[in-house]
Design a protein around this motif. Structure first.
Motif, PDB file in Angstrom:
ATOM      1  N   ALA A 131      82.724  35.817  57.613  1.00 35.92           N
ATOM      2  CA  ALA A 131      82.432  35.143  58.883  1.00 35.92           C
ATOM      3  C   ALA A 131      82.012  36.152  59.937  1.00 35.92           C
ATOM      4  CB  ALA A 131      83.658  34.360  59.344  1.00 35.92           C
ATOM      5  N   LEU A 132      82.718  37.277  59.985  1.00 40.88           N
ATOM      6  CA  LEU A 132      82.343  38.321  60.937  1.00 40.88           C
ATOM      7  C   LEU A 132      80.959  38.879  60.615  1.00 40.88           C
ATOM      8  CD1 LEU A 132      85.778  40.133  61.200  1.00 40.88           C
ATOM      9  CD2 LEU A 132      84.605  38.961  63.055  1.00 40.88           C
ATOM     10  N   ALA A 133      80.643  38.954  59.320  1.00 42.16           N
ATOM     11  CA  ALA A 133      79.323  39.441  58.928  1.00 42.16           C
ATOM     12  C   ALA A 133      78.226  38.497  59.400  1.00 42.16           C
ATOM     13  CB  ALA A 133      79.250  39.617  57.408  1.00 42.16           C
ATOM     14  N   VAL A 134      78.513  37.187  59.418  1.00 37.16           N
ATOM     15  CA  VAL A 134      77.521  36.230  59.906  1.00 37.16           C
ATOM     16  C   VAL A 134      77.295  36.423  61.398  1.00 37.16           C
ATOM     17  CG1 VAL A 134      77.050  33.781  60.307  1.00 37.16           C
ATOM     18  CG2 VAL A 134      77.966  34.537  58.113  1.00 37.16           C
ATOM     19  N   VAL A 135      78.393  36.613  62.135  1.00 35.62           N
ATOM     20  CA  VAL A 135      78.267  36.823  63.584  1.00 35.62           C
ATOM     21  C   VAL A 135      77.521  38.126  63.861  1.00 35.62           C
ATOM     22  CG1 VAL A 135      79.537  37.177  65.732  1.00 35.62           C
ATOM     23  CG2 VAL A 135      80.303  35.458  64.103  1.00 35.62           C
ATOM     24  N   VAL A 136      77.939  39.199  63.194  1.00 33.98           N
ATOM     25  CA  VAL A 136      77.225  40.472  63.357  1.00 33.98           C
ATOM     26  C   VAL A 136      75.805  40.338  62.810  1.00 33.98           C
ATOM     27  CG1 VAL A 136      77.209  42.923  62.730  1.00 33.98           C
ATOM     28  CG2 VAL A 136      79.359  41.781  63.269  1.00 33.98           C
ATOM     29  N   GLY A 137      75.647  39.446  61.812  1.00 33.89           N
ATOM     30  CA  GLY A 137      74.320  39.228  61.243  1.00 33.89           C
ATOM     31  C   GLY A 137      73.313  38.765  62.276  1.00 33.89           C
ATOM     32  N   GLY A 138      73.799  38.069  63.324  1.00 31.80           N
ATOM     33  CA  GLY A 138      72.889  37.700  64.398  1.00 31.80           C
ATOM     34  C   GLY A 138      72.281  38.914  65.060  1.00 31.80           C
ATOM     35  N   LEU A 139      73.090  39.968  65.200  1.00 32.26           N
ATOM     36  CA  LEU A 139      72.582  41.209  65.778  1.00 32.26           C
ATOM     37  C   LEU A 139      71.552  41.856  64.861  1.00 32.26           C
ATOM     38  CD1 LEU A 139      75.954  42.740  67.070  1.00 32.26           C
ATOM     39  CD2 LEU A 139      74.335  41.304  68.321  1.00 32.26           C
ATOM     40  N   THR A 140      71.845  41.833  63.560  1.00 33.35           N
ATOM     41  CA  THR A 140      70.920  42.480  62.633  1.00 33.35           C
ATOM     42  C   THR A 140      69.640  41.679  62.449  1.00 33.35           C
ATOM     43  OG1 THR A 140      72.072  41.479  60.747  1.00 33.35           O
ATOM     44  CG2 THR A 140      72.790  43.653  61.423  1.00 33.35           C
ATOM     45  N   VAL A 141      69.743  40.346  62.495  1.00 32.31           N
ATOM     46  CA  VAL A 141      68.522  39.546  62.443  1.00 32.31           C
ATOM     47  C   VAL A 141      67.659  39.827  63.664  1.00 32.31           C
ATOM     48  CG1 VAL A 141      67.599  37.197  62.517  1.00 32.31           C
ATOM     49  CG2 VAL A 141      69.499  37.733  61.003  1.00 32.31           C
ATOM     50  N   ALA A 142      68.325  40.112  64.790  1.00 34.66           N
ATOM     51  CA  ALA A 142      67.570  40.464  65.997  1.00 34.66           C
ATOM     52  C   ALA A 142      66.754  41.726  65.773  1.00 34.66           C
ATOM     53  CB  ALA A 142      68.521  40.651  67.175  1.00 34.66           C
ATOM     54  N   THR A 143      67.303  42.681  65.024  1.00 36.96           N
ATOM     55  CA  THR A 143      66.517  43.880  64.718  1.00 36.96           C
ATOM     56  C   THR A 143      65.413  43.562  63.722  1.00 36.96           C
ATOM     57  OG1 THR A 143      67.914  44.633  62.878  1.00 36.96           O
ATOM     58  CG2 THR A 143      68.558  45.316  65.086  1.00 36.96           C
ATOM     59  N   ALA A 144      65.660  42.546  62.864  1.00 32.97           N
ATOM     60  CA  ALA A 144      64.655  42.187  61.869  1.00 32.97           C
ATOM     61  C   ALA A 144      63.503  41.408  62.490  1.00 32.97           C
ATOM     62  CB  ALA A 144      65.291  41.364  60.747  1.00 32.97           C
ATOM     63  N   LEU A 145      63.810  40.550  63.455  1.00 33.28           N
ATOM     64  CA  LEU A 145      62.791  39.686  64.040  1.00 33.28           C
ATOM     65  C   LEU A 145      62.530  39.987  65.511  1.00 33.28           C
ATOM     66  CD1 LEU A 145      63.834  36.247  62.468  1.00 33.28           C
ATOM     67  CD2 LEU A 145      62.073  37.829  61.670  1.00 33.28           C
ATOM     68  N   GLY A 146      63.604  40.145  66.290  1.00 27.26           N
ATOM     69  CA  GLY A 146      63.449  40.309  67.725  1.00 27.26           C
ATOM     70  C   GLY A 146      62.660  41.539  68.109  1.00 27.26           C
ATOM     71  N   VAL A 147      62.999  42.690  67.504  1.00 30.03           N
ATOM     72  CA  VAL A 147      62.328  43.940  67.873  1.00 30.03           C
ATOM     73  C   VAL A 147      60.854  43.936  67.461  1.00 30.03           C
ATOM     74  CG1 VAL A 147      62.303  46.432  67.587  1.00 30.03           C
ATOM     75  CG2 VAL A 147      64.474  45.240  67.882  1.00 30.03           C
ATOM     76  N   ALA A 257      77.791  44.077  52.864  1.00 31.49           N
ATOM     77  CA  ALA A 257      79.013  44.785  53.240  1.00 31.49           C
ATOM     78  C   ALA A 257      80.141  43.818  53.536  1.00 31.49           C
ATOM     79  CB  ALA A 257      78.746  45.672  54.456  1.00 31.49           C
ATOM     80  N   GLY A 258      79.835  42.672  54.175  1.00 31.63           N
ATOM     81  CA  GLY A 258      80.876  41.694  54.468  1.00 31.63           C
ATOM     82  C   GLY A 258      81.518  41.149  53.206  1.00 31.63           C
ATOM     83  N   SER A 259      80.700  40.761  52.234  1.00 31.66           N
ATOM     84  CA  SER A 259      81.239  40.252  50.968  1.00 31.66           C
ATOM     85  C   SER A 259      81.958  41.349  50.182  1.00 31.66           C
ATOM     86  CB  SER A 259      80.101  39.660  50.123  1.00 31.66           C
ATOM     87  OG  SER A 259      79.504  38.564  50.784  1.00 31.66           O
ATOM     88  N   ALA A 260      81.373  42.552  50.174  1.00 34.93           N
ATOM     89  CA  ALA A 260      81.979  43.650  49.415  1.00 34.93           C
ATOM     90  C   ALA A 260      83.309  44.077  50.014  1.00 34.93           C
ATOM     91  CB  ALA A 260      81.019  44.833  49.373  1.00 34.93           C
ATOM     92  N   ALA A 261      83.421  44.039  51.349  1.00 35.48           N
ATOM     93  CA  ALA A 261      84.684  44.411  51.984  1.00 35.48           C
ATOM     94  C   ALA A 261      85.790  43.431  51.635  1.00 35.48           C
ATOM     95  CB  ALA A 261      84.500  44.497  53.500  1.00 35.48           C
ATOM     96  N   ASP A 262      85.463  42.128  51.535  1.00 37.55           N
ATOM     97  CA  ASP A 262      86.448  41.139  51.111  1.00 37.55           C
ATOM     98  C   ASP A 262      86.890  41.397  49.670  1.00 37.55           C
ATOM     99  OD1 ASP A 262      86.760  39.588  53.411  1.00 37.55           O
ATOM    100  OD2 ASP A 262      84.974  38.398  52.966  1.00 37.55           O
ATOM    101  N   ARG A 263      85.949  41.843  48.841  1.00 36.27           N
ATOM    102  CA  ARG A 263      86.231  41.970  47.406  1.00 36.27           C
ATOM    103  C   ARG A 263      86.813  43.331  47.032  1.00 36.27           C
ATOM    104  NH1 ARG A 263      81.940  40.561  42.512  1.00 36.27           N
ATOM    105  NH2 ARG A 263      83.385  40.941  40.773  1.00 36.27           N
ATOM    106  N   TYR A 264      86.240  44.406  47.582  1.00 36.73           N
ATOM    107  CA  TYR A 264      86.625  45.757  47.161  1.00 36.73           C
ATOM    108  C   TYR A 264      87.431  46.517  48.213  1.00 36.73           C
ATOM    109  CZ  TYR A 264      82.997  44.846  43.683  1.00 36.73           C
ATOM    110  OH  TYR A 264      82.239  44.287  42.689  1.00 36.73           O
ATOM    111  N   GLY A 265      87.511  45.968  49.407  1.00 41.32           N
ATOM    112  CA  GLY A 265      88.215  46.663  50.477  1.00 41.32           C
ATOM    113  C   GLY A 265      87.256  47.468  51.331  1.00 41.32           C
ATOM    114  N   PRO A 266      87.570  47.623  52.615  1.00 42.25           N
ATOM    115  CA  PRO A 266      86.636  48.275  53.532  1.00 42.25           C
ATOM    116  C   PRO A 266      86.448  49.765  53.289  1.00 42.25           C
ATOM    117  CG  PRO A 266      88.703  47.790  54.632  1.00 42.25           C
ATOM    118  CD  PRO A 266      88.769  47.126  53.298  1.00 42.25           C
ATOM    119  N   ILE A 267      87.448  50.464  52.743  1.00 39.77           N
ATOM    120  CA  ILE A 267      87.331  51.918  52.574  1.00 39.77           C
ATOM    121  C   ILE A 267      86.202  52.270  51.612  1.00 39.77           C
ATOM    122  CG2 ILE A 267      88.526  54.025  51.877  1.00 39.77           C
ATOM    123  CD1 ILE A 267      89.609  52.814  54.431  1.00 39.77           C
ATOM    124  N   ARG A 268      86.149  51.580  50.485  1.00 40.40           N
ATOM    125  CA  ARG A 268      85.093  51.866  49.513  1.00 40.40           C
ATOM    126  C   ARG A 268      83.719  51.546  50.090  1.00 40.40           C
ATOM    127  NH1 ARG A 268      87.517  49.441  43.791  1.00 40.40           N
ATOM    128  NH2 ARG A 268      89.315  50.857  43.640  1.00 40.40           N
TER     129      ARG A 268
END
Length: 387
Positions: A131-147, A257-268
């Motif tokens: 869920a946090l990745a989706v919210v942050v994803g708005g920022l990254t989509v802005a770099t993909a489209l907005g910029v 990264a959002g899905s991987a952090a849920d599955r493998y943990g944030p450190i990895r």
């Protein structure tokens, strides 16, 4: 994406508007500098002012607006952003532009951490990073489209019209938040001193500096992306597509990264990401130093730069929430402040180093990325205890 609630997607749309506001300047920096009769490195400091204001205002606004219903708060923040961008579009000179960027930072500081906290509160525990990745994803989509769209609007119209369109986008997103988000009560008022007291939490204290260092390394030079692309031989016709590839990489890296952090943990996830960032910036340094003008090389570097920049935020937020689960809104807000502090420091450093040469600025960023790996290794046990 079909499993993600519409409410969270709307929050992601809101952060897309915020991100477009924050990042769109990178798409037309040279034109804005020429219009306001300042150097590119000086014009780029408007991003520094935005980031510093965000970092300082975020905890203050969180205290002042704590009791305000969430939907009203998020809507008001987007309206402030719309007015600020309209002011930037009409700015007659550089000082006025800087004032409007501070106002925009206030709107962003009120919206982004609360959007992240609301998303985390509405998601199941095992899906919080997603869920946090989706919210942050708005920022990254802005770099993909907005910029890149800002770059296109600048070339076909002008940079002032581009900022006017950003103002309209913020107003549209405010209407969307009103229409879809349910009524959510505010939080109990927490004094600013108590909010900052979270910094004394051992887990938070161990994690938060990595956000600052990571954004210094990865994002500090993005405000100067167009001059860096020129160092790689990019033409005005290819700028938009290269900026778009950065955003595509950023969006993909964030969601993975959002899905991987849920599955493998944030450190990895962080270890892999910072290693990739170090290699990418090192390759970027070599390419600019060697005078490489191969468009495929520039395309590959931009996509890798985006992916290795935006992988870190979901994992860092998850570590902080795990460190202080009873203070989710506070630590998410602190992470936002740390993120923008890192951007401010990195942008300021980039503005100083870029006149010396693109390879020097990129080389310093690569060294900072390697430092992130060392810091992560030093705090690895703290991260394990938090999980």
């Amino acid at each position: 994406m079909s499993r993600i609630p519409v409410r969270i997607l709307v929050l992601g749309l809101g952060t897309f508007a915020v991100g477009t506001d924050a990042y769109v300047v990178a798409g037309f920096l040279p034109a804005m500098a020429g219009s306001l009769q300042v150097s590119e490195s000086t014009a780029g400091q408007s991003a520094t002012v935005f980031a510093v204001a965000y970092a300082m205002l975020s905890p203050v606004l969180a205290t002042i607006t704590a009791r305000m219903p969430r939907r009203a708060l998020l809507t008001t923040a987007l309206v402030v952003l719309a007015l600020a961008n309209l002011g930037s579009a009409l700015a007659p000179n550089y000082p006025v532009l800087m004032v409007t960027r501070v106002l925009a930072a206030a709107g962003a500081a009120a919206f982004t951490p609360n959007a992240g906290a609301v998303a985390a509160s509405m998601a199941a525990p095992h899906q919080r990073a997603r869920a946090l990745a989706v919210v942050v994803g708005g920022l990254t989509v802005a770099t993909a489209l907005g910029v890149p769209l800002g770059n296109l609007a600048d070339r076909t119209l002008n940079w002032r019209v581009a900022l006017g369109l950003v103002a309209a986008l913020c107003a549209l997103c405010a209407a969307g938040v009103i229409a879809v988000l349910p009524r959510l009560p505010g939080s109990p008022s927490v004094p600013l001193r108590a909010r900052l007291a979270a910094l004394r939490h051992p887990g938070v204290l161990a994690v938060l500096p990595l956000t600052v260092l990571g954004m210094m390394a990865s994002y500090g030079l993005y405000a100067y992306a167009v001059p860096l692309l020129h160092a790689l031989g990019a033409t005005p016709a290819s700028e938009m597509w290269l900026l778009f590839l950065y955003g595509v990489g950023a969006f993909a890296g964030n969601l993975i990264a959002g899905s991987a952090a849920d599955r493998y943990g944030p450190i990895r996830v962080l270890a892999v990401g910072y290693a990739a960032l170090t290699l990418t910036l090192g390759a970027f340094t070599w390419a600019t130093g060697a005078g490489s003008h191969a468009l495929p090389v520039a395309a590959l570097l931009m996509a890798a730069w985006g992916a290795s920049t935006w992988f870190q935020t979901p994992a860092q937020q998850l570590r902080l929430i795990s460190a202080a689960p009873q203070e989710t809104a506070v630590v998410v807000g602190l992470n936002g402040s740390a993120l923008y502090l890192g951007i401010a420091l990195g942008t300021a450093l980039g503005g100083l180093l870029l006149p010396v040469g693109a390879p020097v600025a990129l080389g310093v960023s690569a060294a900072l990325a390697a430092g992130c790996l060392l810091y992560l290794a030093a705090t690895r046990r703290a991260g394990s205890r938090m999980r």
